[in-house]
Every structure is written in C-alpha cells, then in structure tokens.
Design a protein around this motif. Structure first.
Motif, PDB file in Angstrom:
ATOM      1  N   ASN A 207     104.287  75.606 105.913  1.00 42.82           N
ATOM      2  CA  ASN A 207     104.107  74.167 106.139  1.00 42.82           C
ATOM      3  C   ASN A 207     105.348  73.324 105.859  1.00 42.82           C
TER       4      ASN A 207
ATOM      5  N   GLY B 271     106.662  72.403 103.147  1.00 43.73           N
ATOM      6  CA  GLY B 271     106.378  71.413 102.118  1.00 43.73           C
ATOM      7  C   GLY B 271     107.576  71.104 101.240  1.00 43.73           C
TER       8      GLY B 271
ATOM      9  N   HIS C 109     109.686  59.552 100.761  1.00 45.65           N
ATOM     10  CA  HIS C 109     108.687  60.343 101.491  1.00 45.65           C
ATOM     11  C   HIS C 109     107.368  59.560 101.542  1.00 45.65           C
TER      12      HIS C 109
ATOM     13  N   ASN D 236     104.952  59.453 103.701  1.00 45.04           N
ATOM     14  CA  ASN D 236     103.789  60.044 104.375  1.00 45.04           C
ATOM     15  C   ASN D 236     102.827  60.587 103.316  1.00 45.04           C
TER      16      ASN D 236
ATOM     17  N   GLU E 169     101.971  64.452 103.561  1.00 51.34           N
ATOM     18  CA  GLU E 169     103.004  65.495 103.472  1.00 51.34           C
ATOM     19  C   GLU E 169     102.663  66.489 102.364  1.00 51.34           C
TER      20      GLU E 169
ATOM     21  N   TYR F 102      98.695  59.943  97.618  1.00 51.93           N
ATOM     22  CA  TYR F 102      99.097  61.207  98.231  1.00 51.93           C
ATOM     23  C   TYR F 102      97.899  62.150  98.243  1.00 51.93           C
TER      24      TYR F 102
END
Length: 113
Positions: free
Chosen positions: A31, A33, A68, A70, A73, A97
């Motif tokens: 992914n 990450g 970051h 998003n 994420e 998150y």
C-alpha cells in the motif's frame, strides 16, 4: 488518582490497529504507506530506522496534517518500545486519520526488517 502510562497504553491498545515490524513491512510494500518514527530527533539520529520519517510525538498532529492531509492515507507509527507510537496513534485517530497502524515491537526488530 493518576493513571500510569502502562495503564493508559493498556487502555488504548484495544482501540488501535497493531502489527509487528515484519507484518507492517509486507503491508507497506503493497500500500506504499507512510512510516513515521515518533521518537525525539536525537534518538532518531542516533539509531535511524530505514524508510521512516521522523516527526516527534510532540508535534505529530500539526506536522502530519500539513504534510499529509489525506485522512485515509496508510500511516504506520513506531518508536523505541511501542508506547509513544500507541499514544500517537490515538491522537491521530482523534483528529480524523482513519488508517493508522502501530508497530508494536521494539526498535531492534523494526531496524532488522
């Protein structure tokens, strides 16, 4: 009466996703990450972890939301023992998150994978 840090960690752990370093490495390979080291800068400089960025726990929410934004994420947090990473994960979840994972093994295991 104050709650101890081990008690707090025990209370938080069931509510956060946890993986070993080996499991996280496999998953991150799929992914892509973000791996975040939440130790203090001097600790991270003394024993860096490959592939991670250092954002100390004390400024994590502010710095991460800037760099970051998003909330979906994939983010993996680690420290030297898993305690600060667990506390960090709780805070990141609180601010929105949704894809946070704590790497729960010690630093040596994280550096070895």
């Amino acid at each position: 009466m104050l709650i101890t840090i081990p008690q707090l960690i025990q209370e938080i752990r069931p509510n956060v996703r946890c993986l070993s370093a080996a499991e996280a490495k496999i998953e991150r390979g799929k992914n892509k990450g973000l791996l975040i080291d939440v130790r203090e800068p001097a600790e991270a400089a003394e024993k860096p972890t490959p592939g991670s960025i250092n954002i100390p726990r004390g400024v994590l929410e502010m710095k991460l939301s800037e760099s970051h934004p998003n909330p979906e994420e994939a983010i993996y947090v680690h420290c030297a023992t898993g305690a600060r990473a667990t506390l960090s994960a709780e805070q990141l979840i609180r601010i929105g998150y949704t894809n946070i994972t704590v790497i729960t093994c010690d630093l040596e295991a994280i550096c070895a994978v």
